[in-house]
Write a protein that holds these residues in place. Structure first.
Motif, PDB file in Angstrom:
ATOM      1  N   SER A  10      -5.485   6.989   2.909  1.00 56.65           N
ATOM      2  CA  SER A  10      -4.715   6.466   2.003  1.00 56.65           C
ATOM      3  C   SER A  10      -4.625   4.872   2.723  1.00 56.65           C
ATOM      4  O   SER A  10      -3.840   4.743   3.839  1.00 56.65           O
ATOM      5  CB  SER A  10      -3.134   7.033   1.741  1.00 56.65           C
ATOM      6  N   ARG A  37       1.140  16.550  -5.718  1.00 53.26           N
ATOM      7  CA  ARG A  37       2.177  15.804  -5.428  1.00 53.26           C
ATOM      8  C   ARG A  37       3.414  16.569  -5.760  1.00 53.26           C
ATOM      9  O   ARG A  37       4.462  15.883  -5.825  1.00 53.26           O
ATOM     10  CB  ARG A  37       2.212  14.722  -6.135  1.00 53.26           C
ATOM     11  N   VAL A  49       2.165   8.091  -2.642  1.00 56.94           N
ATOM     12  CA  VAL A  49       2.572   7.875  -1.333  1.00 56.94           C
ATOM     13  C   VAL A  49       2.254   6.412  -0.800  1.00 56.94           C
ATOM     14  O   VAL A  49       1.246   5.933  -1.467  1.00 56.94           O
ATOM     15  CB  VAL A  49       1.703   8.936  -0.522  1.00 56.94           C
ATOM     16  N   ASP A  61       7.123   2.748  -1.635  1.00 56.17           N
ATOM     17  CA  ASP A  61       6.377   1.648  -1.834  1.00 56.17           C
ATOM     18  C   ASP A  61       5.900   1.164  -0.539  1.00 56.17           C
ATOM     19  O   ASP A  61       6.816   0.971   0.498  1.00 56.17           O
ATOM     20  CB  ASP A  61       6.728   0.507  -2.562  1.00 56.17           C
ATOM     21  N   SER A  62       4.612   0.986   0.046  1.00 55.04           N
ATOM     22  CA  SER A  62       4.379   0.761   1.419  1.00 55.04           C
ATOM     23  C   SER A  62       5.030  -0.595   1.963  1.00 55.04           C
ATOM     24  O   SER A  62       5.653  -0.391   2.975  1.00 55.04           O
ATOM     25  CB  SER A  62       2.959   0.622   1.397  1.00 55.04           C
TER      26      SER A  62
HETATM   27  N1  GSH Z   1       2.291   0.146  -4.671  1.00 55.31           N
HETATM   28  C1  GSH Z   1       2.475   1.472  -4.017  1.00 55.31           C
HETATM   29  C2  GSH Z   1       0.986   1.944  -4.063  1.00 55.31           C
HETATM   30  C3  GSH Z   1       1.138   3.331  -3.808  1.00 55.31           C
HETATM   31  C4  GSH Z   1      -0.329   4.266  -4.019  1.00 55.31           C
HETATM   32  O1  GSH Z   1      -1.153   3.752  -5.132  1.00 55.31           O
HETATM   33  N2  GSH Z   1      -0.640   4.980  -3.293  1.00 55.31           N
HETATM   34  C5  GSH Z   1      -1.793   5.913  -3.643  1.00 55.31           C
HETATM   35  C6  GSH Z   1      -2.496   6.358  -1.975  1.00 55.31           C
HETATM   36  S1  GSH Z   1      -3.159   4.693  -1.340  1.00 55.31           S
HETATM   37  C7  GSH Z   1      -1.489   7.199  -4.443  1.00 55.31           C
HETATM   38  O2  GSH Z   1      -0.707   7.923  -3.960  1.00 55.31           O
HETATM   39  N3  GSH Z   1      -2.240   7.222  -5.446  1.00 55.31           N
HETATM   40  C8  GSH Z   1      -2.110   8.677  -6.244  1.00 55.31           C
HETATM   41  C9  GSH Z   1      -2.304   8.414  -7.712  1.00 55.31           C
HETATM   42  O3  GSH Z   1      -2.552   7.365  -7.922  1.00 55.31           O
HETATM   43  O4  GSH Z   1      -2.188   9.319  -8.290  1.00 55.31           O
HETATM   44  C10 GSH Z   1       2.512   1.171  -2.426  1.00 55.31           C
HETATM   45  O5  GSH Z   1       2.291   0.244  -2.041  1.00 55.31           O
HETATM   46  O6  GSH Z   1       3.130   2.252  -1.614  1.00 55.31           O
END
Ligand code: GSH
Length: 207
Positions: A10, A37, A49, A61-62
């Motif tokens: 990720s 999830r 995540v 949020d990262s």
């Molecule tokens: N703005 C959020 C975005 C988090 C995000 O999109 N995470 C992805 C992994 S890189 C995720 O969990 N995607 C799962 C999904 O879209 O169902 C951050 O910066 O943490």
């Protein structure tokens, strides 16, 4: 105690992994399957995540997590410049990256997921050109310095996991967003600083 909920490969989790390692912080990892999830939702009330839990406090949020780590652990290696003007530049860059830079790859990925007949190929091409042009911007940002803001900082943490696909892409990684990141960022002989920066940051530890 710090606990990080993560999935494999990720981009947004890698941001936090780089930040934790830079600050010398240890976190217990909870590795969840990308297609289930349940544990993430149970702890945070949403599906994405990374999620950080610190002594019972949940942060999502990262880049919010990266800022939280800086605020709670200011004595360890800094990730944001101390100087207010440079700190503001760093925060602006991160905001730009999240709101502006991320749009073309996200939109290309969404476009490519449409049935072929309904895809707007010209739009994909235009967005792809924007991604390639951003490599020129990073090349200029790295003039005379080893990282995007001089010292390794949250700016590198924010950008690296996405821009690295310009040179680092496991052919086995068929995740559509990652394929877009690799396909539309093609460094040439005019991007030596970007190529070196990717190698330099990739050599850093991750939590
Ligand atoms: N703005 C959020 C975005 C988090 C995000 O999109 N995470 C992805 C992994 S890189 C995720 O969990 N995607 C799962 C999904 O879209 O169902 C951050 O910066 O943490």
């Amino acid at each position: 105690m710090l606990t990080l909920y993560r999935i494999e490969n990720s981009t947004n989790v890698e941001r936090v992994a780089l930040a934790l390692a830079h600050k010398g912080l240890r976190a217990e990892s909870v590795r969840v399957p990308a297609d289930d999830r349940t544990a993430v939702r149970a702890v945070s009330g949403q599906d994405l995540v990374p999620v950080l839990v610190h002594d019972g406090r949940v942060v999502i949020d990262s880049m919010e997590i990266v800022r939280y780590l800086e605020d709670r652990f200011p004595a360890t290696a800094p990730l944001y410049p101390r100087d207010p003007a440079r700190r503001a530049d760093c925060l602006l860059f991160i905001d730009w990256f999240n709101r502006v830079w991320k749009r073309p790859p996200n939109e290309i990925t969404a476009e490519l997921q449409k049935p072929e007949a309904g895809r707007d190929a010209r739009r994909v091409e235009r967005l792809g050109r924007a991604m390639q042009a951003y490599l020129d911007l990073f090349e200029d940002m790295l003039t005379g310095r080893e990282h995007l803001q001089g010292e390794f900082s949250a700016a590198d943490v924010a950008a690296f996991p996405f821009v690295k696909y310009a040179t680092i892409h496991d052919p086995q990684d068929t995740e559509p967003f990652h394929q877009v990141l690799a396909r539309y960022q093609r460094p040439g002989t005019d991007h030596p600083r970007v190529v070196d920066w990717i190698a330099r940051v990739d050599a850093r530890p991750r939590a």
